[in-house]
Design a protein around this motif. Sequence first.
Motif, short mmCIF file in Angstrom:
data_model
loop_
_atom_site.label_atom_id
_atom_site.label_comp_id
_atom_site.label_asym_id
_atom_site.label_seq_id
_atom_site.Cartn_x
_atom_site.Cartn_y
_atom_site.Cartn_z
N TRP A 76 0.81 -1.21 0.00
CA TRP A 76 0.00 0.00 0.00
C TRP A 76 0.85 1.27 0.00
CZ3 TRP A 76 0.78 3.43 4.00
CH2 TRP A 76 1.51 2.92 5.10
N LYS A 117 -3.75 -3.02 -0.10
CA LYS A 117 -4.56 -2.22 -1.02
C LYS A 117 -4.17 -0.75 -0.97
CE LYS A 117 -8.56 -5.28 -1.27
NZ LYS A 117 -10.05 -5.39 -1.17
N VAL A 124 -10.65 3.94 -3.84
CA VAL A 124 -10.37 2.64 -3.22
C VAL A 124 -10.76 2.68 -1.74
CG1 VAL A 124 -8.53 1.05 -2.54
CG2 VAL A 124 -8.54 2.03 -4.84
#
Length: 219
Positions: A76, A117, A124
Motif C-alpha cells: 500500500w 490495497k 479505493v
Amino acid sequence: MVITVTDYLDVISSWCFWSEPTWAELKKRYEGRVEFQWKIALMDPIGLPTSREQEQWFYRRSGMMMRSPFMLNTDWYDASLPEWLAPNCVAEAARDFGFTDDRIRLALSAAALRQGKKVSDWEVAAEIGAGAGKIDNKQLLERARSPEIEKRVRASTAEFHALQVTQRPTFVIDTEIGDRAVFSGVVKLEPLTATLDSMLDDATAYAAHKAHFGDPPAK
C-alpha cells in the motif's frame, strides 16, 4: 464519575494496528463503566518512513515485538505522500452515516496493512469503507472529500499535537474531576487497566463521600 478513554490514531499506522486487541479488550472489560472514543491524529512526514525498505524494517521490528505469526504488507505504501488523508477522512466521514464504532477504520486498516490495497486512492478507500458499512459508495466518497470532514480531521490532529506527544496510538484517560493519564505509544493492556482500575476506585470513593456528605458548601 464519568471516565473517558480517547484513542488518538492514524488508520494506516502499524503500531495502531497492533494496539487493536488491547482496545477491544478494554471496551469489553469496562463496558458500561467507561466511555470510549477514537479520534484521527494524522501522521506527518516525521512519523512516516521514507522508503518501502524502511517500512519493511519497521514492520519486522514491530511484528517481532508483538510476537505476530504474520508480517504486515507494504504494498500500500507510497513514499511520495506526506500524509494519508483519504483513508482517515473515509473513516471520519463514516461517523456521519451512523458508524461511530471501529468497523470502518478497522476495515481500512486491514485492507492496507494486511492486503496491501492502495488506500491512498480516494475511490479505493471509499469502496472499502462502503463495503464494510454497507453504505452508498458515492455518498461516502463525497462526504469524505468534503471540506467539513478534512476540517474535523485537522482539528483532532491539532488536539493530538497539543498533548505534546508524538506516538500513535496515544490513549488519553480523563475523569470529570480533572484527573488525566496519557499513554503515548503504549499498546500493552496492563498499564491501561491498572490506571483505569485506580480511577474507578477513586470514582467509588467520591460517590461514597457524596452519599454521606452531599455537595460541598457554597462558601
